[in-house]
Structures are given as structure tokens and as C-alpha cells.
Design a protein around this motif. Sequence first.
Motif, PDB file in Angstrom:
ATOM      1  N   ALA A  90      -4.538  21.925  10.522  1.00  0.00           N
ATOM      2  CA  ALA A  90      -3.314  22.715  10.679  1.00  0.00           C
ATOM      3  C   ALA A  90      -3.221  23.101  12.149  1.00  0.00           C
ATOM      4  N   VAL A  91      -2.046  22.911  12.737  1.00  0.00           N
ATOM      5  CA  VAL A  91      -1.863  23.216  14.158  1.00  0.00           C
ATOM      6  C   VAL A  91      -0.849  24.342  14.300  1.00  0.00           C
ATOM      7  N   ILE A  92      -1.285  25.436  14.931  1.00  0.00           N
ATOM      8  CA  ILE A  92      -0.411  26.589  15.167  1.00  0.00           C
ATOM      9  C   ILE A  92      -0.401  26.856  16.666  1.00  0.00           C
ATOM     10  N   GLU A  93       0.700  26.475  17.311  1.00  0.00           N
ATOM     11  CA  GLU A  93       0.747  26.668  18.773  1.00  0.00           C
ATOM     12  C   GLU A  93       0.943  28.129  19.127  1.00  0.00           C
ATOM     13  N   GLY A  94       1.785  28.831  18.369  1.00  0.00           N
ATOM     14  CA  GLY A  94       2.034  30.244  18.634  1.00  0.00           C
ATOM     15  C   GLY A  94       2.993  30.445  19.791  1.00  0.00           C
ATOM     16  N   ASP A  95       2.750  31.510  20.576  1.00  0.00           N
ATOM     17  CA  ASP A  95       3.687  31.896  21.646  1.00  0.00           C
ATOM     18  C   ASP A  95       3.147  31.519  23.025  1.00  0.00           C
ATOM     19  N   GLY A  96       4.024  31.653  24.018  1.00  0.00           N
ATOM     20  CA  GLY A  96       3.631  31.535  25.425  1.00  0.00           C
ATOM     21  C   GLY A  96       2.897  30.240  25.721  1.00  0.00           C
ATOM     22  N   ILE A  97       1.778  30.336  26.430  1.00  0.00           N
ATOM     23  CA  ILE A  97       1.061  29.119  26.827  1.00  0.00           C
ATOM     24  C   ILE A  97       0.373  28.430  25.652  1.00  0.00           C
ATOM     25  N   GLY A  98       0.373  29.060  24.471  1.00  0.00           N
ATOM     26  CA  GLY A  98      -0.112  28.356  23.281  1.00  0.00           C
ATOM     27  C   GLY A  98       0.645  27.045  23.112  1.00  0.00           C
ATOM     28  N   LYS A  99       1.935  27.072  23.447  1.00  0.00           N
ATOM     29  CA  LYS A  99       2.783  25.881  23.309  1.00  0.00           C
ATOM     30  C   LYS A  99       2.435  24.805  24.333  1.00  0.00           C
TER      31      LYS A  99
ATOM     32  N   GLU B 137      -5.237  14.165  10.911  1.00  0.00           N
ATOM     33  CA  GLU B 137      -3.867  14.255  10.412  1.00  0.00           C
ATOM     34  C   GLU B 137      -3.416  15.701  10.632  1.00  0.00           C
ATOM     35  N   TYR B 138      -2.291  15.884  11.320  1.00  0.00           N
ATOM     36  CA  TYR B 138      -1.881  17.233  11.711  1.00  0.00           C
ATOM     37  C   TYR B 138      -0.726  17.751  10.873  1.00  0.00           C
ATOM     38  N   THR B 139      -0.845  19.027  10.499  1.00  0.00           N
ATOM     39  CA  THR B 139       0.283  19.720   9.878  1.00  0.00           C
ATOM     40  C   THR B 139       0.711  20.829  10.834  1.00  0.00           C
ATOM     41  N   TYR B 140       1.926  20.731  11.368  1.00  0.00           N
ATOM     42  CA  TYR B 140       2.401  21.740  12.318  1.00  0.00           C
ATOM     43  C   TYR B 140       3.084  22.889  11.594  1.00  0.00           C
ATOM     44  N   VAL B 141       2.561  24.082  11.807  1.00  0.00           N
ATOM     45  CA  VAL B 141       3.164  25.305  11.271  1.00  0.00           C
ATOM     46  C   VAL B 141       3.198  26.302  12.417  1.00  0.00           C
TER      47      VAL B 141
ATOM     48  N   GLU C 169      -0.941  29.381   4.102  1.00  0.00           N
ATOM     49  CA  GLU C 169      -1.360  28.367   3.128  1.00  0.00           C
ATOM     50  C   GLU C 169      -1.849  27.091   3.824  1.00  0.00           C
ATOM     51  N   ALA C 170      -1.132  26.693   4.869  1.00  0.00           N
ATOM     52  CA  ALA C 170      -1.530  25.479   5.597  1.00  0.00           C
ATOM     53  C   ALA C 170      -2.924  25.654   6.196  1.00  0.00           C
ATOM     54  N   ALA C 171      -3.180  26.841   6.764  1.00  0.00           N
ATOM     55  CA  ALA C 171      -4.505  27.108   7.342  1.00  0.00           C
ATOM     56  C   ALA C 171      -5.569  27.148   6.246  1.00  0.00           C
ATOM     57  N   ALA C 172      -5.230  27.791   5.122  1.00  0.00           N
ATOM     58  CA  ALA C 172      -6.195  27.917   4.024  1.00  0.00           C
ATOM     59  C   ALA C 172      -6.542  26.554   3.423  1.00  0.00           C
ATOM     60  N   ASN C 173      -5.567  25.646   3.392  1.00  0.00           N
ATOM     61  CA  ASN C 173      -5.775  24.357   2.724  1.00  0.00           C
ATOM     62  C   ASN C 173      -6.264  23.243   3.634  1.00  0.00           C
ATOM     63  N   ALA C 174      -6.166  23.443   4.940  1.00  0.00           N
ATOM     64  CA  ALA C 174      -6.587  22.393   5.880  1.00  0.00           C
ATOM     65  C   ALA C 174      -8.116  22.331   5.933  1.00  0.00           C
ATOM     66  N   ASP C 175      -8.637  21.277   6.566  1.00  0.00           N
ATOM     67  CA  ASP C 175     -10.077  21.227   6.822  1.00  0.00           C
ATOM     68  C   ASP C 175     -10.434  22.151   7.981  1.00  0.00           C
TER      69      ASP C 175
ATOM     70  N   HIS D  77     -16.912  28.794   5.129  1.00  0.00           N
ATOM     71  CA  HIS D  77     -17.811  27.921   4.373  1.00  0.00           C
ATOM     72  C   HIS D  77     -17.318  26.484   4.327  1.00  0.00           C
ATOM     73  N   ASP D  78     -15.998  26.306   4.194  1.00  0.00           N
ATOM     74  CA  ASP D  78     -15.491  24.934   4.198  1.00  0.00           C
ATOM     75  C   ASP D  78     -14.200  24.849   4.983  1.00  0.00           C
ATOM     76  N   ASN D  79     -14.138  25.646   6.041  1.00  0.00           N
ATOM     77  CA  ASN D  79     -12.924  25.711   6.849  1.00  0.00           C
ATOM     78  C   ASN D  79     -13.285  26.389   8.158  1.00  0.00           C
ATOM     79  N   GLY D  80     -12.450  26.221   9.156  1.00  0.00           N
ATOM     80  CA  GLY D  80     -12.703  26.881  10.435  1.00  0.00           C
ATOM     81  C   GLY D  80     -11.419  27.025  11.221  1.00  0.00           C
TER      82      GLY D  80
END
Length: 335
Positions: free
Chosen positions: A6-15, A38-42, A62-68, A255-258
Amino acid sequence: MPVEIAVIEGDGIGKEVVPAAVEVLDAVAATGSIGEFEYTYVDAGDAVLAETGEALPEDTYEAAANADATLFGAAGETAADVILPLRDAVGSFVNIRPARAFPGVDAVRSETDVVFLRENTEGVYAGHEDRLSEDLSTLTRVVTSSASRELAEFACDFVEDGRGPDGSEGFTVAHKANVMRETDGRFRDEVLAVAAERGVEADEELMDAFATKLPLDPTQYGVVVCGNLAGDVLSDLAAGLVGGLGLLPSANIGHDNGLFEPVHGTAPDIAGEGVANPTAAILSAAMLVEYFGYVEDGNRIRDAVEAVLTDGPRTGDLGGSATTTEVTEAVVERL
Ligand code: NAI
Ligand code: MG
């Protein structure tokens, strides 16, 4: 099976810095042993709040919780409303924050090479604050044996796997158990007990004394295990010693995510100009790769970053005039 990020750019220089990290991930995937990402952008942060009324929409959580794993940039004023729930989404119990001085970069203490392992769920950040009267506010500090022991087990694995700074065979636990006898006493006792059970060397230091001794001689320390608040503050202190926020990555491990994110924020003073230093985000991507067990590939990224910092293009924060893209391209070329 591709690794789902899951990819979350957020604000400012995150983008600006998150796309740089993704580019490096793709380059590593193309040339290494990982396979495909494989990327999911949220999205999350101030702009999303303005648009939707929520800084962290449900589909992002949900995207963060379900991603690897999740790669995150930074959020502005909504940072706390975004990061704390995201850490919860990935079930993170430890925050890994390395602070290492790089060759060729001005540092207050160029010999600094420490890794903080910070408890990531409780302590004074567990959220139990109350306003009891006009005059009185209180905070409940939460420390459990289970979380303390889980952190200690992680620290023992970390050291045994040789992931600490050069030659670390043990760790230091920093605490204030002389004053907070019950809470930090429990934390200290459990961490040291696990180390003893595992046969891992561990010593202890009062956190205030640690804050004096670290800048005077950082070579005394390698892996440092802390509670939530102490880990937050002491790792920022170490960040100051190695010369700048644009360089420091972090990993929130579950445990199975980061959740992998640069330590810095949205840098509103330079956002939108394409001149942010992508190093912290790229090194966060290296930690992500390592989290999946590809230690070699993580080292390849780190070596490429180090080579560029030594004699490649530099962004303004490091005294250069290169753009984010130029630095990123230079790292990719050296992979
Ligand atoms: P900041 O880290 O955004 O910026 C501090 C200084 O470091 C600025 O001068 C900035 O230009 C510079 N800087 C930071 N990262 C850089 C990079 N990659 N390249 C070049 N220069 C860089 O911290 P600040 O100014 O305290 O906070 C700005 C906003 O970011 C606030 O709204 C804050 O809430 C948010 N924030 C978010 C965080 C997160 O999402 N994890 C963490 C820290 C702050
Ligand atoms: Mg902090």
C-alpha cells in the motif's frame, strides 16, 4: 505471488520522496531476487481531510491493514491522526529507527551508528489522558509485561541475526526505573529477563544519563531498546547527531505487516519544488525489502545511497543543488 504494497504519499514532500522510493523498489525488483511489487495507491493527510472530512479514510486504513507492507510519506498537521491509526492497522509493536552518519555528510558526531528499537503501542502514548478539573490534567502510563517481552524478543532476534551496527552482540535498555519504579521497573525487568533467558548481553542506562552520554561518545552504543516516549525523543536526539532529517528512515514492524516511512515531515518550506532529499524515503524502502528477508537487496540499496552521498549529486539540505529526480536517478544507476 507479488508482494503487495500500500502506498500513501500524504502531504508536502511525501508526494515527491515516495515516488522516488517506489522507483528504487522497482529497480531492485528488476535486478534482484524479490520478484514483483504490486502497488495499491491510497491517500491520507491534510489534503484528504479537507476533501473528505477524514484525515485517514477507511479505505486507506483497510489497504494498509490488508497489504503485505505500507510505504508512507508524511502527513502535515494531521500527522498524529494518520500515523497512530496506521501503526495500529499494521499491528506494529516495534519501531526501528537507525541513526548512522554517512560518509561525506556533515555530522555533529560522524562516528554515530546506533539503532533504536522503540516500543510502539503503549507507555504514555497509549492515549489515556484526562482533564479532571480546571486545574488538573492526568495521563495514565501503560506498561505490560507481554509488550515489554515481545519487544525484548525482537531485540534478541535483531542482535542474533547480526542486524545491529557492526559487531553489536547485545543491547542497552534505556529507562527511568529509578523514578517510575512500577512502570519502567516492569519494562526494565522484563526486557533484561528475556535477554538473560536468551543468553543475549544486555545492559541498562537511565535515559537522562543516556541523553548526556550519547552525544559525548556515541561509540558506546549500538542497539538501544526503549519505551515509547523515550524512544521517540532519544532517537530524534541521535538524528541530530548524524546531520539531518532528510537521511533518516524508520520501520514500524508488526507480526505479518509493516509500515515504512521517513522520519521527516512534509517540509512545507520546500514542498512542491522538486528539491526534497529522497534518501530517507529510499532507505525506508531498503528497510521494507529487508523486512521481507531480502537482506542482500536491502544492502544493495544502502550501498548505492552511500555511493551517491559520497560523490554523487546532492540536494540543498546537504549543500548541493540537485533535484529529487537527479538524486534518485543516480541511486538507481548504481544499483
Ligand atoms: P519537517 O521534517 O517537515 O521539516 C523540518 C526541516 O527539515 C525543514 O526545514 C525541512 O525543509 C527539512 N527537511 C525535512 N525533510 C527533508 C528532506 N527530505 N529533504 C530536505 N529537507 C528536509 O518537520 P516540521 O517542519 O517540524 O513539520 C512540518 C509538518 O510535517 C508539520 O505539519 C508536522 O506535523 C508534519 N510532520 C509529519 C510527520 C509524519 O508524517 N511522520 C513527522 C514530522 C512532522
Ligand atoms: Mg518523533
